[in-house]
Design a protein around this motif. Sequence first.
Motif, PDB file in Angstrom:
ATOM      1  N   MET A   1       0.818  -1.111   0.102  1.00  0.00           N
ATOM      2  CA  MET A   1       0.001  -0.058  -0.039  1.00  0.00           C
ATOM      3  C   MET A   1       0.858   1.144   0.226  1.00  0.00           C
ATOM      4  SD  MET A   1      -3.039   1.247   2.816  1.00  0.00           S
ATOM      5  CE  MET A   1      -3.817  -0.032   2.646  1.00  0.00           C
ATOM      6  N   SER A   2       0.643   2.144  -0.747  1.00  0.00           N
ATOM      7  CA  SER A   2       1.272   3.343  -0.823  1.00  0.00           C
ATOM      8  C   SER A   2       1.286   4.281   0.402  1.00  0.00           C
ATOM      9  CB  SER A   2       0.782   4.358  -2.209  1.00  0.00           C
ATOM     10  OG  SER A   2      -0.288   4.832  -1.834  1.00  0.00           O
ATOM     11  N   ALA A   3       2.028   5.200   0.558  1.00  0.00           N
ATOM     12  CA  ALA A   3       2.144   6.076   1.744  1.00  0.00           C
ATOM     13  C   ALA A   3       0.943   6.896   1.644  1.00  0.00           C
ATOM     14  CB  ALA A   3       3.513   6.912   1.881  1.00  0.00           C
ATOM     15  N   ALA A   4       0.687   7.432   0.688  1.00  0.00           N
ATOM     16  CA  ALA A   4      -0.755   8.258   0.565  1.00  0.00           C
ATOM     17  C   ALA A   4      -1.921   7.571   0.946  1.00  0.00           C
ATOM     18  CB  ALA A   4      -0.541   8.971  -0.780  1.00  0.00           C
ATOM     19  N   LYS A   5      -2.073   6.399   0.198  1.00  0.00           N
ATOM     20  CA  LYS A   5      -3.186   5.532   0.369  1.00  0.00           C
ATOM     21  C   LYS A   5      -3.444   5.025   1.907  1.00  0.00           C
ATOM     22  CE  LYS A   5      -5.810   1.490  -1.701  1.00  0.00           C
ATOM     23  NZ  LYS A   5      -5.697   0.462  -2.638  1.00  0.00           N
ATOM     24  N   ALA A   6      -2.300   4.871   2.546  1.00  0.00           N
ATOM     25  CA  ALA A   6      -2.307   4.649   4.088  1.00  0.00           C
ATOM     26  C   ALA A   6      -2.748   5.414   5.094  1.00  0.00           C
ATOM     27  CB  ALA A   6      -0.876   4.004   4.417  1.00  0.00           C
ATOM     28  N   LYS A   7      -2.355   6.933   4.539  1.00  0.00           N
ATOM     29  CA  LYS A   7      -2.726   8.229   5.234  1.00  0.00           C
ATOM     30  C   LYS A   7      -4.069   8.450   4.882  1.00  0.00           C
ATOM     31  CE  LYS A   7      -1.219  13.028   5.520  1.00  0.00           C
ATOM     32  NZ  LYS A   7      -0.202  13.921   5.005  1.00  0.00           N
ATOM     33  N   ALA A   8      -4.538   8.273   3.880  1.00  0.00           N
ATOM     34  CA  ALA A   8      -5.995   8.687   3.532  1.00  0.00           C
ATOM     35  C   ALA A   8      -6.664   7.674   4.387  1.00  0.00           C
ATOM     36  CB  ALA A   8      -6.351   8.441   2.005  1.00  0.00           C
ATOM     37  N   GLN A   9      -6.393   6.364   4.347  1.00  0.00           N
ATOM     38  CA  GLN A   9      -7.238   5.303   4.909  1.00  0.00           C
ATOM     39  C   GLN A   9      -7.000   5.514   6.608  1.00  0.00           C
ATOM     40  OE1 GLN A   9      -9.096   2.805   3.114  1.00  0.00           O
ATOM     41  NE2 GLN A   9     -10.055   3.012   5.535  1.00  0.00           N
ATOM     42  N   LYS A  10      -5.995   6.050   7.100  1.00  0.00           N
ATOM     43  CA  LYS A  10      -5.707   6.387   8.510  1.00  0.00           C
ATOM     44  C   LYS A  10      -6.940   7.518   8.867  1.00  0.00           C
ATOM     45  CE  LYS A  10      -2.228   6.992  11.809  1.00  0.00           C
ATOM     46  NZ  LYS A  10      -2.068   7.804  12.804  1.00  0.00           N
ATOM     47  N   ILE A  11      -6.999   8.606   8.050  1.00  0.00           N
ATOM     48  CA  ILE A  11      -7.796   9.619   8.133  1.00  0.00           C
ATOM     49  C   ILE A  11      -9.351   9.054   8.220  1.00  0.00           C
ATOM     50  CG2 ILE A  11      -8.482  11.878   7.151  1.00  0.00           C
ATOM     51  CD1 ILE A  11      -5.763  12.313   6.191  1.00  0.00           C
ATOM     52  N   ILE A  12      -9.698   8.422   7.388  1.00  0.00           N
ATOM     53  CA  ILE A  12     -10.794   7.863   7.116  1.00  0.00           C
ATOM     54  C   ILE A  12     -11.332   6.914   8.424  1.00  0.00           C
ATOM     55  CG2 ILE A  12     -12.436   6.077   6.076  1.00  0.00           C
ATOM     56  CD1 ILE A  12     -11.050   7.157   3.397  1.00  0.00           C
ATOM     57  N   ASP A  13     -10.441   6.340   8.783  1.00  0.00           N
ATOM     58  CA  ASP A  13     -10.488   5.401  10.168  1.00  0.00           C
ATOM     59  C   ASP A  13     -10.746   5.814  11.380  1.00  0.00           C
ATOM     60  OD1 ASP A  13     -10.679   3.075   7.908  1.00  0.00           O
ATOM     61  OD2 ASP A  13      -8.614   2.515   8.543  1.00  0.00           O
ATOM     62  N   GLU A  14      -9.919   7.066  11.446  1.00  0.00           N
ATOM     63  CA  GLU A  14      -9.674   7.616  12.887  1.00  0.00           C
ATOM     64  C   GLU A  14     -10.719   8.690  13.049  1.00  0.00           C
ATOM     65  OE1 GLU A  14      -5.541   8.535  13.291  1.00  0.00           O
ATOM     66  OE2 GLU A  14      -5.048   6.318  13.594  1.00  0.00           O
ATOM     67  N   ASN A  15     -11.436   9.065  12.079  1.00  0.00           N
ATOM     68  CA  ASN A  15     -11.997  10.332  12.208  1.00  0.00           C
ATOM     69  C   ASN A  15     -13.915   9.988  12.129  1.00  0.00           C
ATOM     70  OD1 ASN A  15     -10.407  12.565  12.653  1.00  0.00           O
ATOM     71  ND2 ASN A  15      -9.333  11.275  11.072  1.00  0.00           N
ATOM     72  N   ALA A  16     -14.439  10.515  12.682  1.00  0.00           N
ATOM     73  CA  ALA A  16     -16.073  10.394  12.705  1.00  0.00           C
ATOM     74  C   ALA A  16     -16.721  10.913  11.210  1.00  0.00           C
ATOM     75  CB  ALA A  16     -16.721  10.926  13.859  1.00  0.00           C
ATOM     76  N   VAL A  17     -15.965  12.124  11.075  1.00  0.00           N
ATOM     77  CA  VAL A  17     -16.322  12.645   9.809  1.00  0.00           C
ATOM     78  C   VAL A  17     -14.688  13.102   9.420  1.00  0.00           C
ATOM     79  CG1 VAL A  17     -17.556  14.802   8.460  1.00  0.00           C
ATOM     80  CG2 VAL A  17     -18.457  13.222  10.448  1.00  0.00           C
ATOM     81  N   ALA A  18     -14.796  12.576   7.944  1.00  0.00           N
ATOM     82  CA  ALA A  18     -13.574  13.171   7.250  1.00  0.00           C
ATOM     83  C   ALA A  18     -14.039  13.926   6.125  1.00  0.00           C
ATOM     84  CB  ALA A  18     -12.586  11.863   7.048  1.00  0.00           C
ATOM     85  N   VAL A  19     -13.162  14.996   5.779  1.00  0.00           N
ATOM     86  CA  VAL A  19     -13.503  15.786   4.399  1.00  0.00           C
ATOM     87  C   VAL A  19     -12.333  16.137   3.773  1.00  0.00           C
ATOM     88  CG1 VAL A  19     -14.477  17.802   3.350  1.00  0.00           C
ATOM     89  CG2 VAL A  19     -15.652  16.734   5.404  1.00  0.00           C
ATOM     90  N   PHE A  20     -12.097  15.468   2.589  1.00  0.00           N
ATOM     91  CA  PHE A  20     -10.771  15.591   1.747  1.00  0.00           C
ATOM     92  C   PHE A  20     -11.164  16.922   0.756  1.00  0.00           C
ATOM     93  CE2 PHE A  20     -10.603  11.374   3.032  1.00  0.00           C
ATOM     94  CZ  PHE A  20      -9.319  11.284   3.384  1.00  0.00           C
ATOM     95  N   SER A  21     -10.695  17.849   1.018  1.00  0.00           N
ATOM     96  CA  SER A  21     -10.980  19.283   0.211  1.00  0.00           C
ATOM     97  C   SER A  21      -9.921  19.808  -0.396  1.00  0.00           C
ATOM     98  CB  SER A  21     -11.567  20.203   1.617  1.00  0.00           C
ATOM     99  OG  SER A  21     -11.912  21.531   1.147  1.00  0.00           O
ATOM    100  N   LYS A  22     -10.241  21.052  -1.124  1.00  0.00           N
ATOM    101  CA  LYS A  22      -9.362  21.847  -1.591  1.00  0.00           C
ATOM    102  C   LYS A  22      -9.911  23.258  -1.191  1.00  0.00           C
ATOM    103  CE  LYS A  22      -7.154  18.999  -5.205  1.00  0.00           C
ATOM    104  NZ  LYS A  22      -6.959  19.025  -6.373  1.00  0.00           N
ATOM    105  N   SER A  23      -8.974  24.120  -0.780  1.00  0.00           N
ATOM    106  CA  SER A  23      -9.169  25.410  -0.047  1.00  0.00           C
ATOM    107  C   SER A  23     -10.054  26.433  -0.948  1.00  0.00           C
ATOM    108  CB  SER A  23      -8.145  26.302   0.521  1.00  0.00           C
ATOM    109  OG  SER A  23      -7.180  26.523  -0.534  1.00  0.00           O
ATOM    110  N   TYR A  24      -9.739  26.318  -2.321  1.00  0.00           N
ATOM    111  CA  TYR A  24     -10.305  27.421  -3.189  1.00  0.00           C
ATOM    112  C   TYR A  24     -11.740  26.572  -3.817  1.00  0.00           C
ATOM    113  CZ  TYR A  24      -7.903  24.168  -6.260  1.00  0.00           C
ATOM    114  OH  TYR A  24      -7.470  22.932  -7.066  1.00  0.00           O
ATOM    115  N   CYS A  25     -12.092  25.638  -3.771  1.00  0.00           N
ATOM    116  CA  CYS A  25     -13.001  24.818  -4.040  1.00  0.00           C
ATOM    117  C   CYS A  25     -14.489  25.270  -3.652  1.00  0.00           C
ATOM    118  CB  CYS A  25     -13.096  23.224  -3.957  1.00  0.00           C
ATOM    119  SG  CYS A  25     -14.515  22.248  -4.391  1.00  0.00           S
ATOM    120  N   PRO A  26     -15.536  25.885  -4.562  1.00  0.00           N
ATOM    121  CA  PRO A  26     -16.603  26.249  -4.082  1.00  0.00           C
ATOM    122  C   PRO A  26     -17.453  25.370  -3.442  1.00  0.00           C
ATOM    123  CG  PRO A  26     -16.769  26.591  -6.307  1.00  0.00           C
ATOM    124  CD  PRO A  26     -15.346  26.038  -6.054  1.00  0.00           C
TER     125      PRO A  26
END
Length: 102
Positions: A1-26
């Motif tokens: 598993m790539s480091a980025a995939k592991a990081k994304a999965q960890k964020i998903i697993d450890e947070n009740a609500v996870a939002v992957f966002s971009k600061s400029y996106c409406p």
Amino acid sequence: MSAAKAKAQKIIDENAVAVFSKSYCPYCKDTKSLLNDLGAKYYIIELDQVDDGSDIQRALVEINGQSSVPNIYIKKEHIGGNSDLQAKKGQLKALLTDAGAL
């Protein structure tokens, strides 16, 4: 598993609500606004503001097939994007309460 995939999965697993966002996106701003209006506690990662953001975004495509942001999870369940979250407005409070995010 790539480091980025592991990081994304960890964020998903450890947070009740996870939002992957971009600061400029409406659409991301609309998602954050809705969650803030409800008083939800959520984890947000602005993919345009972290060094591995594009890698994480590619990893999310592998995980759930969605390439766009926002990419939203509640209780480890992929909700989808902003339009998917907005469509759940009626049941969102219950989902967030169940996840322990309210």
